[in-house]
Design a protein around this motif. Structure first.
Motif, PDB file in Angstrom:
ATOM      1  N   ASP A 180       0.811  -1.219   0.000  1.00 30.87           N
ATOM      2  CA  ASP A 180       0.000   0.000   0.000  1.00 30.87           C
ATOM      3  C   ASP A 180       0.844   1.269   0.000  1.00 30.87           C
ATOM      4  OD1 ASP A 180      -2.310  -1.447  -0.026  1.00 30.87           O
ATOM      5  OD2 ASP A 180      -2.706  -1.265   2.125  1.00 30.87           O
ATOM      6  N   SER A 237     -18.622   9.054  -4.702  1.00 30.64           N
ATOM      7  CA  SER A 237     -19.348   8.039  -5.472  1.00 30.64           C
ATOM      8  C   SER A 237     -19.559   8.430  -6.935  1.00 30.64           C
ATOM      9  CB  SER A 237     -20.711   7.763  -4.826  1.00 30.64           C
ATOM     10  OG  SER A 237     -21.519   8.926  -4.834  1.00 30.64           O
ATOM     11  N   LYS A 273     -10.857   2.751  -7.680  1.00 33.14           N
ATOM     12  CA  LYS A 273     -11.768   2.341  -6.614  1.00 33.14           C
ATOM     13  C   LYS A 273     -11.075   2.284  -5.258  1.00 33.14           C
ATOM     14  CE  LYS A 273     -15.029  -0.262  -9.472  1.00 33.14           C
ATOM     15  NZ  LYS A 273     -15.659  -1.588  -9.729  1.00 33.14           N
ATOM     16  N   ARG A 274      -9.804   1.874  -5.257  1.00 32.44           N
ATOM     17  CA  ARG A 274      -9.095   1.788  -3.975  1.00 32.44           C
ATOM     18  C   ARG A 274      -8.880   3.174  -3.375  1.00 32.44           C
ATOM     19  NH1 ARG A 274      -2.815   0.227  -5.383  1.00 32.44           N
ATOM     20  NH2 ARG A 274      -2.432   1.835  -6.975  1.00 32.44           N
ATOM     21  N   ILE A 314     -11.066   5.783  -3.953  1.00 30.35           N
ATOM     22  CA  ILE A 314     -12.399   6.203  -3.526  1.00 30.35           C
ATOM     23  C   ILE A 314     -12.747   5.580  -2.177  1.00 30.35           C
ATOM     24  CG2 ILE A 314     -14.867   6.027  -4.056  1.00 30.35           C
ATOM     25  CD1 ILE A 314     -14.148   6.331  -6.997  1.00 30.35           C
ATOM     26  N   SER A 315     -12.385   4.310  -1.986  1.00 26.05           N
ATOM     27  CA  SER A 315     -12.686   3.649  -0.706  1.00 26.05           C
ATOM     28  C   SER A 315     -11.942   4.326   0.439  1.00 26.05           C
ATOM     29  CB  SER A 315     -12.318   2.165  -0.774  1.00 26.05           C
ATOM     30  OG  SER A 315     -10.909   1.993  -0.838  1.00 26.05           O
ATOM     31  N   ARG A 316     -10.765   4.852   0.150  1.00 27.34           N
ATOM     32  CA  ARG A 316     -10.010   5.541   1.197  1.00 27.34           C
ATOM     33  C   ARG A 316     -10.519   6.953   1.430  1.00 27.34           C
ATOM     34  NH1 ARG A 316      -7.396   1.395  -0.300  1.00 27.34           N
ATOM     35  NH2 ARG A 316      -5.731   0.438   0.930  1.00 27.34           N
ATOM     36  N   THR A 370     -13.505   7.789   1.560  1.00 23.81           N
ATOM     37  CA  THR A 370     -14.711   7.703   2.388  1.00 23.81           C
ATOM     38  C   THR A 370     -14.475   6.995   3.719  1.00 23.81           C
ATOM     39  OG1 THR A 370     -15.344   5.671   1.217  1.00 23.81           O
ATOM     40  CG2 THR A 370     -16.216   7.738   0.372  1.00 23.81           C
ATOM     41  N   MET A 371     -13.227   6.688   4.043  1.00 21.00           N
ATOM     42  CA  MET A 371     -12.968   5.953   5.285  1.00 21.00           C
ATOM     43  C   MET A 371     -13.007   6.857   6.523  1.00 21.00           C
ATOM     44  SD  MET A 371      -8.848   5.300   4.790  1.00 21.00           S
ATOM     45  CE  MET A 371      -8.533   4.574   6.399  1.00 21.00           C
ATOM     46  N   THR A 373     -17.058  12.432   5.284  1.00 28.78           N
ATOM     47  CA  THR A 373     -17.443  13.128   4.058  1.00 28.78           C
ATOM     48  C   THR A 373     -18.500  14.163   4.409  1.00 28.78           C
ATOM     49  OG1 THR A 373     -17.028  11.140   2.734  1.00 28.78           O
ATOM     50  CG2 THR A 373     -18.370  12.862   1.734  1.00 28.78           C
TER      51      THR A 373
END
Length: 461
Positions: A18, A268, A275-276, A278-280, A282-283, A286
């Protein structure tokens, strides 16, 4: 149940993956395999001694932090390699060049890999005018502002990490995210805070790749305490930059650093963003900045007018706030334009000038104002039933409301005096008297001015 050292090492590999570019991970970390782990001694199989020298010369901090995090802070690192390839009998096991704790520090670092010598201060690139003190508050931005202040007042709290702020252009995103950075710097001047646009980040990345300085680029951004990136949507479609930012992002989060991002759209809807990533995004938290409501628009105008030493009549304030509805930036631009027109023409700022300027700049709200709408708004203002205005009552509150209807019907609905009188069962002379009465009193009575302004504002909304 105690996890096996191979399982623990798999966790380390995920962290390495990562935080590194794929080619770096594949070349220097994928070949590593755990041999044993006991008594806080971790032994890794490596291809060669040169491999060890390269790891400790370039990835010391990442190795140390990851191994300490997964295996424990008392872990000591050892390497095992075969002096002759594929000949286990020539195997050698050697400790790290800094045997306790695990990994040797890089030049300029302290003996403890978890600490480092102070870095040179950087230009935070923050606009000193973008503070919380001059950031107007209303229901349209209250949630985002509250979260921003919570981060700024307690940077150690990482509940909202990362903070992702989104909203249409001109609603105050840049002001808010820079205000966070300014407050953090005020509380801790040594904090490494950096504000940058995604477009400039992309340009720096491209230059670094072209000049073979990508490691320097990554190392710099991994040294930031609070990274603020504006217009993050500009990285859409930039695969190389996204990949590099992904590793910087993970490194900062792993090391408890704050990330603040702003975008014109919510995560979104960011088609073309990995995608990886975007997932971060929103972790953490927001928060949306909505289009400025009437209260916020008027407050912004008042603040800007005060800053510029202007005195704006109430009817001018109401007219601008009622018709410029999408953007704070547009509000400020309109005010500049009106001020310039007044200065060039050597006239006062009044409603007529404001209407003229707005007619060329924005789509003015042309609500069709008729007699019924006027009657209802007047009744609402005076707190009476609209039917009473049509009655024969001569009570003061009813009489005042009736005269106001006559005056506004002539001014805004452009009705003939006779037509107004017919609707109210009054003579032409009565309507004429009422209109002249209000016109003569207006310059002298502040309360009457306030009543007219408030009703007119309601009429044009």
């Amino acid at each position: 149940m105690t996890q096996s050292y191979t399982t623990l090492w798999d966790k380390c590999l995920q962290i390495f993956r990562d935080n590194l570019q794929p080619e770096q991970f594949d070349a220097w970390f994928k070949p590593l395999t755990p041999v044993s782990f006991s008594d806080n001694k971790l032994v890794l199989m490596v291809p060669s001694q040169y491999f060890i020298e390269h790891l400790e010369g370039h990835y010391t901090k990442l190795l140390a932090r990851t191994i300490y995090k997964v295996f424990g802070p008392e872990t000591k690192l050892y390497y095992h390699f075969n002096q002759v390839s594929n000949e286990p009998s020539t195997g050698v096991t050697m400790g790290s060049s800094n045997p306790s704790p695990a990994v040797a520090p890089t030049p300029g670092a302290s003996s403890n890999p978890f600490t480092r010598t102070p870095l040179q201060d950087i230009n935070a690139q923050l606009n000193p005018n973008y503070t919380f003190e001059n950031y107007c508050d209303s229901m349209s931005n209250r949630v985002a502002r509250s979260i921003g202040e919570a981060i700024a007042n307690d940077p150690k709290c990482k509940t909202f990490n990362p903070l992702f702020v989104f909203g249409a252009p001109g609603v105050g995103k840049t002001h808010l995210i820079q205000a966070i950075g300014i407050r953090i710097k005020e509380k801790n001047p040594s904090a490494r805070v950096l504000y940058i646009t995604a477009r400039l980040f992309e340009s720096q990345y491209t230059t670094a790749v072209r000049n073979g300085k990508i490691n320097d680029f990554i190392n710099f951004y991994q040294s930031i305490d609070t990274l603020i990136i504006d217009d993050i949507q500009d990285l859409i479609g930039k695969q190389g930059t996204q990949n590099t930012f992904f590793h910087i992002f993970n490194h900062l989060i792993l090391n408890q650093k704050q990330i603040i991002l702003a975008s014109d759209c919510c995560p979104s809807k960011m088609e073309g963003m990995e995608k990886r990533l975007i997932s971060r995004f929103t972790m953490g938290m927001t928060a949306e900045l909505e289009s400025p409501d009437y209260q916020l628009r008027k407050e912004v105008l008042l603040q800007r007018a005060e800053h510029d030493g202007l005195e704006l009549p109430d009817d001018v304030l109401d007219y601008i706030a009622s018709n410029v509805t999408e953007s704070i930036r547009e509000l400020e631009g309109i005010l500049v334009s009106i001020t310039a027109h007044a200065a060039i023409l050597n006239v006062d700022i009044d409603l007529d000038l404001t209407r003229k300027v707005l007619s060329n700049a924005v789509k003015v709200n042309h609500r069709q104002i008729n007699f019924e709408i006027i009657t209802q708004e007047v009744a609402n203002h005076y707190g009476i039933e609209s039917d009473r205005i049509f009655s024969k009552s001569r009570k003061r509150e009813v009489s005042d409301a009736r005269q106001m209807v006559m005056y506004l019907a002539k001014k805004h609905a452009k009705m003939p005096l006779t037509a107004i009188g017919t609707r109210l069962s009054r003579t032409h002379a009565t309507v004429l008297y009422a209109c002249k009465n209000i016109e003569e009193r207006l310059p002298l009575e502040k309360q009457l001015q306030a009543d007219v302004n408030k009703i007119e504002s309601a009429l044009i909304k």
